[in-house]
Design an enzyme around this catalytic site. Structure first.
Site, mmCIF file in Angstrom:
data_model
loop_
_atom_site.group_PDB
_atom_site.id
_atom_site.type_symbol
_atom_site.label_atom_id
_atom_site.label_comp_id
_atom_site.label_asym_id
_atom_site.label_seq_id
_atom_site.Cartn_x
_atom_site.Cartn_y
_atom_site.Cartn_z
ATOM 1 N N CYS A 59 54.678 -32.649 -20.960
ATOM 2 C CA CYS A 59 54.724 -33.672 -21.807
ATOM 3 C C CYS A 59 56.147 -34.052 -22.360
ATOM 4 O O CYS A 59 57.324 -32.973 -22.294
ATOM 5 C CB CYS A 59 53.863 -33.335 -23.009
ATOM 6 S SG CYS A 59 52.175 -33.247 -22.655
ATOM 7 N N LYS B 32 61.748 -33.197 -23.501
ATOM 8 C CA LYS B 32 60.839 -33.139 -22.133
ATOM 9 C C LYS B 32 60.473 -31.414 -22.340
ATOM 10 O O LYS B 32 61.394 -30.609 -22.293
ATOM 11 C CB LYS B 32 61.176 -33.280 -21.015
ATOM 12 C CG LYS B 32 60.383 -33.145 -19.766
ATOM 13 C CD LYS B 32 60.739 -33.453 -18.486
ATOM 14 C CE LYS B 32 61.145 -34.899 -18.109
ATOM 15 N NZ LYS B 32 61.645 -35.088 -16.724
ATOM 16 N N ASP C 43 63.893 -40.216 -6.493
ATOM 17 C CA ASP C 43 62.755 -40.335 -7.283
ATOM 18 C C ASP C 43 62.671 -41.678 -8.020
ATOM 19 O O ASP C 43 62.142 -41.861 -9.197
ATOM 20 C CB ASP C 43 62.214 -39.256 -7.928
ATOM 21 C CG ASP C 43 60.830 -39.187 -8.082
ATOM 22 O OD1 ASP C 43 60.000 -39.939 -7.358
ATOM 23 O OD2 ASP C 43 60.298 -38.379 -9.106
ATOM 24 N N GLY D 9 55.164 -34.985 -14.457
ATOM 25 C CA GLY D 9 54.657 -33.874 -13.456
ATOM 26 C C GLY D 9 54.706 -32.441 -13.834
ATOM 27 O O GLY D 9 53.654 -31.631 -13.689
HETATM 28 N N1 LIG Z 1 63.939 -40.625 -22.974
HETATM 29 C C1 LIG Z 1 62.714 -41.004 -22.996
HETATM 30 N N2 LIG Z 1 62.583 -41.869 -24.234
HETATM 31 C C2 LIG Z 1 61.275 -42.218 -24.157
HETATM 32 N N3 LIG Z 1 60.156 -42.016 -23.214
HETATM 33 C C3 LIG Z 1 60.468 -41.074 -22.520
HETATM 34 C C4 LIG Z 1 61.594 -40.445 -22.228
HETATM 35 N N4 LIG Z 1 61.532 -39.641 -20.998
HETATM 36 C C5 LIG Z 1 60.552 -39.733 -20.678
HETATM 37 N N5 LIG Z 1 59.810 -40.501 -21.520
HETATM 38 C C6 LIG Z 1 58.320 -40.919 -21.094
HETATM 39 O O1 LIG Z 1 57.734 -39.668 -20.469
HETATM 40 C C7 LIG Z 1 57.077 -40.296 -19.402
HETATM 41 C C8 LIG Z 1 57.132 -38.900 -18.409
HETATM 42 O O2 LIG Z 1 58.496 -38.562 -18.165
HETATM 43 P P1 LIG Z 1 58.949 -37.568 -16.874
HETATM 44 O O3 LIG Z 1 60.043 -37.910 -16.612
HETATM 45 O O4 LIG Z 1 58.665 -36.255 -17.402
HETATM 46 O O5 LIG Z 1 57.911 -37.825 -15.671
HETATM 47 P P2 LIG Z 1 57.434 -38.769 -14.539
HETATM 48 O O6 LIG Z 1 59.071 -39.353 -14.043
HETATM 49 O O7 LIG Z 1 56.627 -40.013 -15.221
HETATM 50 O O8 LIG Z 1 56.620 -38.219 -13.784
HETATM 51 P P3 LIG Z 1 57.207 -36.797 -12.660
HETATM 52 O O9 LIG Z 1 57.498 -35.712 -13.455
HETATM 53 O O10 LIG Z 1 55.825 -36.725 -11.966
HETATM 54 O O11 LIG Z 1 58.110 -37.719 -11.910
HETATM 55 C C9 LIG Z 1 57.845 -41.381 -18.758
HETATM 56 O O12 LIG Z 1 57.469 -42.123 -17.778
HETATM 57 C C10 LIG Z 1 58.087 -41.908 -20.211
HETATM 58 O O13 LIG Z 1 57.054 -42.744 -20.473
#
Ligand SMILES: Nc1ncnc2c1ncn2[C@@H]1O[C@H](COP(=O)(O)OP(=O)(O)OP(=O)(O)O)[C@@H](O)[C@H]1O
Length: 436
Positions: free
Chosen positions: A163, A178, A275, A160
């Protein structure tokens, strides 16, 4: 460790006894010189203190005073040492308590490193305690280098607020970064919340925080890399769940329940994730699952909280939280139930029926889950060959309980965990892991 501390304590006590004797003997040499009637008493006390000479006359008295003074100084400093030791021991014992959110080592049992890290975090505000060392405060250049300048081809996910990039840190440590750009107040709050919380907790089924960084327009969180991405991608991405057998799905459910149980039952105050969803359940190279994204997580007192701003994701939010804003651990259990349904049925939590109309998975599945004849027909086609029918009914019954509209009818996550353990083969981790 405890034996070492006790040995140390014994040494200090013996040292103190010796010094006390030293004072008595010193005093005796002066008093016996001035008061001969006390001489036998002092000399009997001095029996255990070889090497101490008795003197007489003025010179002897002066010598004795000097010894008395030195003895007193040493005695007080040894007393100080004992007090310090007791204090240290008390902190050590306190850190052994499993019911503390600050006790991030409750699984690892490494209380000493926790103590050291606490001391470290007092020294510098940029370092936050976490298991096995310190959370690093990265400089932006290091992160740019690790991601090839945050190039598009390094993007592995989109959240959200920005990237997520694949990164290679020094010493070839793989990480996920992140990047939260043009930080709004809400994003800043979530960033700080996540870093604060993750730096205090640690569990094999909770994502590990490696560090963080901030600059004027961006904030960064550095996590361990989870090679297989999110459960959401595995289930609903191009492979449509084909990589996940029945047993693997049960193991993912069990891992998630373990992570949640840690947050609800082993952290004090309890942590409510708020969440939980398949995109926040990440999978490592062996498909071990870890809960991630703690931006919305809150620590709750035992009465729950009702004044928290409504947040979450459509399809996973428990009705009582949505309608009355009532947040408890049962809100996470509801979201867990939805994830269980995704694992069983391979469907998204909310399906678009028409551009203007959606239907939640819970509403769609509920009537069919309780009908034994219908259930096998709605199971994800990909697992039909590998699933155990008896276990399917059990898991479906558990999912139905978890998504009950009335929170008190939902089980505790501990109960869910215990019901899942027998469904996972031991070689896949289907044993009861005791968390202190
Ligand atoms: N530690 C990690 N290792 C590998 N991929 C990751 C990792 N953290 C996040 N991701 C990838 O990035 C995506 C986005 O993660 P993020 O936590 O930013 O958002 P989200 O939970 O999907 O969405 P929102 O922020 O809307 O709740 C995840 O769904 C995953 O595919």
């Amino acid at each position: 460790m405890r034996e070492l501390l006790l040995l140390h304590f014994q040494f200090l006590v013996l040292f103190k006894i010796y010094i006390t004797k030293f004072i008595i003997v010193s005093a005796s040499s002066s008093s016996s010189a001035s008061n001969p009637s006390l001489a036998p008493v002092y000399s009997s006390m001095a029996t255990f203190s070889p090497g101490i000479q008795m003197g007489s006359g003025e010179e002897n008295r002066f010598d004795a005073h000097k010894k008395l003074l030195i003895g007193l100084i040493i005695s007080f400093s040894s007393l100080g040492l004992i007090i310090l030791f007791c204090l240290g021991f008390w902190v050590y014992r306190k850190n052994q308590s499993p019911k503390s959110i600050n006790n991030s080592d409750s699984e690892s049992g490494n209380s000493f490193s926790l103590l050291m890290r606490r001391l470290g975090s007092i020294k510098t505000q940029r370092r936050t305690s976490i298991n096995k060392g310190y959370v690093q405060f990265f400089d932006i250049k290091t992160l740019e280098k690790a991601t090839g300048g945050f190039k598009d081809s390094s993007v592995i996910g989109q959240g959200g607020f920005g990237c997520v990039y694949k990164a290679s840190l020094d010493n070839n440590v793989k990480a996920a970064i992140k990047k939260i750009e043009n930080v709004s107040q809400e994003a800043k709050r979530e960033f700080q919340n996540e870093v604060d919380l993750l730096s205090k907790i640690q569990h094999p089924n909770v994502i590990s925080l490696l560090g963080s960084a901030s600059e004027i327009n961006s904030s960064f969180i550095v996590y361990e890399l989870m090679e297989k991405g999110s459960l959401d991608e595995q289930l609903h991405g191009p492979s449509r769940g084909s990589a996940l057998t029945w047993h693997m799905r049960m193991k993912i459910a069990l891992d998630t329940a373990r992570g949640l149980e840690y947050l609800h039952e082993h952290c004090r105050p309890p942590v409510i994730h708020r969440d939980l969803k398949s995109s926040n359940i990440l999978l490592d190279s062996s498909f071990n699952a870890k809960i991630s994204d703690f931006g919305l997580a809150v620590s709750l007192d035992e009465h729950g909280k009702t004044n928290i701003k409504l947040s979450g994701t459509l399809g996973y939010v428990a009705p009582e939280y949505l309608l009355d804003g009532k947040l408890t651990d049962k809100s996470d259990v509801y979201a867990f139930g939805v994830v269980l349904l995704e694992l069983l049925l391979g469907r998204r939590p909310v399906e678009k029926l028409t551009p203007a109309q959606c239907q939640s998975l819970v509403t769609w599945a509920m009537p069919q889950l309780t009908d034994r004849s219908k259930l096998p027909n709605i199971v994800d086609a990909v697992i039909k060959d590998t699933m155990d029918l008896k276990h399917l009914y059990q898991v479906a019954a558990m999912a139905v309980l978890c998504v009950q509209p009335e929170p008190s009818y939902r089980p505790l996550i501990t109960d869910v965990l215990h019901s899942l353990v027998p469904l996972v083969p031991v070689d896949l981790g289907g044993t009861l892991r005791l968390t202190r």
